[in-house]
Write an enzyme that holds these catalytic residues in place. Structure first.
Site, PDB file in Angstrom:
ATOM      1  N   ASP A   1      -2.588   1.762   6.224  1.00 21.25           N
ATOM      2  CA  ASP A   1      -3.784   0.433   6.420  1.00 21.25           C
ATOM      3  C   ASP A   1      -4.834   1.458   7.425  1.00 21.25           C
ATOM      4  O   ASP A   1      -4.151   2.402   7.851  1.00 21.25           O
ATOM      5  CB  ASP A   1      -3.160  -0.976   7.659  1.00 21.25           C
ATOM      6  CG  ASP A   1      -3.853  -2.157   7.714  1.00 21.25           C
ATOM      7  OD1 ASP A   1      -4.423  -1.772   7.050  1.00 21.25           O
ATOM      8  OD2 ASP A   1      -4.033  -2.300   8.700  1.00 21.25           O
ATOM      9  N   SER A   2      -5.584   0.593   7.993  1.00 17.62           N
ATOM     10  CA  SER A   2      -6.481   1.198   8.716  1.00 17.62           C
ATOM     11  C   SER A   2      -5.712   0.546  10.577  1.00 17.62           C
ATOM     12  O   SER A   2      -6.534   1.640  11.148  1.00 17.62           O
ATOM     13  CB  SER A   2      -7.830   0.096   9.575  1.00 17.62           C
ATOM     14  OG  SER A   2      -7.621  -1.426   9.089  1.00 17.62           O
TER      15      SER A   2
ATOM     16  N   CYS B   1      -4.348  -2.330   2.488  1.00 17.76           N
ATOM     17  CA  CYS B   1      -6.171  -3.185   2.859  1.00 17.76           C
ATOM     18  C   CYS B   1      -6.576  -3.599   2.863  1.00 17.76           C
ATOM     19  O   CYS B   1      -7.333  -2.592   1.827  1.00 17.76           O
ATOM     20  CB  CYS B   1      -6.270  -2.127   4.697  1.00 17.76           C
ATOM     21  SG  CYS B   1      -8.039  -1.980   5.612  1.00 17.76           S
TER      22      CYS B   1
ATOM     23  N   GLU C   1      -4.861  -8.324  16.938  1.00 19.53           N
ATOM     24  CA  GLU C   1      -5.310  -6.670  18.045  1.00 19.53           C
ATOM     25  C   GLU C   1      -4.896  -7.277  19.324  1.00 19.53           C
ATOM     26  O   GLU C   1      -4.103  -6.156  19.798  1.00 19.53           O
ATOM     27  CB  GLU C   1      -6.700  -5.955  17.324  1.00 19.53           C
ATOM     28  CG  GLU C   1      -6.761  -5.639  16.104  1.00 19.53           C
ATOM     29  CD  GLU C   1      -5.693  -4.282  16.009  1.00 19.53           C
ATOM     30  OE1 GLU C   1      -6.092  -3.547  16.586  1.00 19.53           O
ATOM     31  OE2 GLU C   1      -5.548  -4.445  14.955  1.00 19.53           O
TER      32      GLU C   1
ATOM     33  N   CYS D   1      -6.826 -10.799   4.696  1.00 19.35           N
ATOM     34  CA  CYS D   1      -6.678 -10.022   5.553  1.00 19.35           C
ATOM     35  C   CYS D   1      -5.744  -9.453   6.061  1.00 19.35           C
ATOM     36  O   CYS D   1      -4.376 -10.642   6.795  1.00 19.35           O
ATOM     37  CB  CYS D   1      -7.666 -10.610   6.212  1.00 19.35           C
ATOM     38  SG  CYS D   1      -7.541  -8.816   7.954  1.00 19.35           S
TER      39      CYS D   1
ATOM     40  N   HIS E   1      -3.670  -8.589   9.047  1.00 22.15           N
ATOM     41  CA  HIS E   1      -3.796  -9.647   9.994  1.00 22.15           C
ATOM     42  C   HIS E   1      -3.831 -10.835  10.413  1.00 22.15           C
ATOM     43  O   HIS E   1      -2.529 -11.548  11.190  1.00 22.15           O
ATOM     44  CB  HIS E   1      -4.934  -9.523  11.204  1.00 22.15           C
ATOM     45  CG  HIS E   1      -5.177  -7.780  11.833  1.00 22.15           C
ATOM     46  ND1 HIS E   1      -4.904  -6.693  11.079  1.00 22.15           N
ATOM     47  CD2 HIS E   1      -5.290  -7.130  12.723  1.00 22.15           C
ATOM     48  CE1 HIS E   1      -5.323  -5.709  11.314  1.00 22.15           C
ATOM     49  NE2 HIS E   1      -5.292  -5.717  12.878  1.00 22.15           N
TER      50      HIS E   1
HETATM   51  N1  DGL Z   1      -6.488  -4.241   7.302  1.00 24.28           N
HETATM   52  C1  DGL Z   1      -8.057  -4.840   7.536  1.00 24.28           C
HETATM   53  C2  DGL Z   1      -7.993  -5.308   6.091  1.00 24.28           C
HETATM   54  O1  DGL Z   1      -6.866  -6.035   5.331  1.00 24.28           O
HETATM   55  C3  DGL Z   1      -8.079  -5.740   8.891  1.00 24.28           C
HETATM   56  C4  DGL Z   1      -8.100  -4.932  10.007  1.00 24.28           C
HETATM   57  C5  DGL Z   1      -9.441  -4.161  10.093  1.00 24.28           C
HETATM   58  O2  DGL Z   1     -11.182  -4.568  10.190  1.00 24.28           O
HETATM   59  O3  DGL Z   1      -9.304  -2.398  10.225  1.00 24.28           O
HETATM   60  O4  DGL Z   1      -9.474  -6.213   5.958  1.00 24.28           O
END
Ligand code: DGL
Length: 273
Positions: free
Chosen positions: A9-10, A72, A157, A191, A193
């Protein structure tokens, strides 16, 4: 030598997906990588998301992973296809990289009665149109209403996801979506998050509208994929280990990670590239 499943993931968000995978398939070895030093990916260009994601995938390959899951949505929407079609045949034709969009699109028809589905995600995921394209491949009768919610990732976050500010921005985007399409009965949280905002989201939804989080869907899909690909499944080692890596500060990662993963983690620093 360990040959774990890689989960990417990012940042922290993919831990919500990893949590479901580790619960369903505890027998395998896993390596999680959060590219926190370069997160968020949500507003970045196609080229940048592809470049960052590919560098991380190459890191997973150096760690011995035969299979990498892009947990992600932004990376799945903007980098996965190029990696599968262009990069993998060149750098590691025997390895596999999978995303989270297709498994979700495959099952969404069983959730909606009105055939009207809302998809909420980052700007990158929504602008790519990936969910609409994939869902309509499996369910052409479903109308997909998409909306980017750029404030939701920062709220999560920064740990503000239970506050009045979060309440305001949750209501704002849900009102916008449901005013545009009042017949929506299913909202996909596209997403990693957003599952942390589920309580607030559900508080503002009219009766009869449900939310879907991707963790359990992706975990079920992975179990099915491994069953259908025994040669790959046998290449993965099974001591039930989990290692966590971040490209940024490990103490910071460990402080945030338990909110997403549901238990304490101890991360190590990953050097990409
Ligand atoms: N993990 C990213 C997603 O599922 C969201 C966070 C980001 O913007 O890096 O899209």
């Amino acid at each position: 030598m360990s040959r774990p499943i890689g989960i990417f993931d990012s940042g922290y968000g993919g831990l919500t997906v990893f949590r479901s995978i580790a619960k369903l398939l505890p027998q395998y070895d896993y390596v999680y990588l959060g590219d926190n030093a370069r997160a968020p990916y949500g507003n970045r260009s196609f080229d940048t998301v592809h470049q960052y994601t590919l560098e991380c995938v190459e890191w997973f390959f150096r760690m011995g992973c035969p299979l990498v899951i892009l947990a992600c949505n932004t990376a799945s929407a903007k980098a996965l296809r190029t990696i599968q079609q262009h990069d993998l045949p060149r750098i590691a034709p025997e390895k596999r990289v999978l995303g989270v969009i297709r498994p979700t699109a495959e099952v969404i028809g069983s959730y909606t009665g009105t055939n009207s589905v809302g998809v909420l995600g980052t700007k990158g995921t929504i602008n790519s149109g990936s969910y609409e394209i994939e869902i309509n491949k499996f369910f052409p009768e479903i109308t997909v209403h998409q909306l980017a919610c750029p404030m939701w990732v920062p709220l999560v976050e920064y740990g503000e996801y239970k506050t009045e500010g979060a309440d305001f921005f949750v209501r704002k985007y849900l009102d916008e979506l449901l005013t545009k399409a009042p017949d929506i009965d299913t909202i996909l949280l596209a997403c990693t998050h957003y599952p942390l905002l589920t309580g607030l989201i559900e508080k503002h939804l009219p009766a009869g509208v449900k939310t879907i989080s991707q963790g359990p869907i992706v975990a079920d899909s992975l179990a099915d994929y491994l069953q259908r690909h025994p040669e790959l499944e046998q290449a993965i080692t099974r001591t039930g280990s989990m290692r966590f890596y971040t490209t940024d500060d490990t103490a910071d990662f460990d402080n945030h990670a338990s909110t997403f993963f549901g238990e304490k983690v101890r991360s190590e620093l990953a050097v990409i590239g």
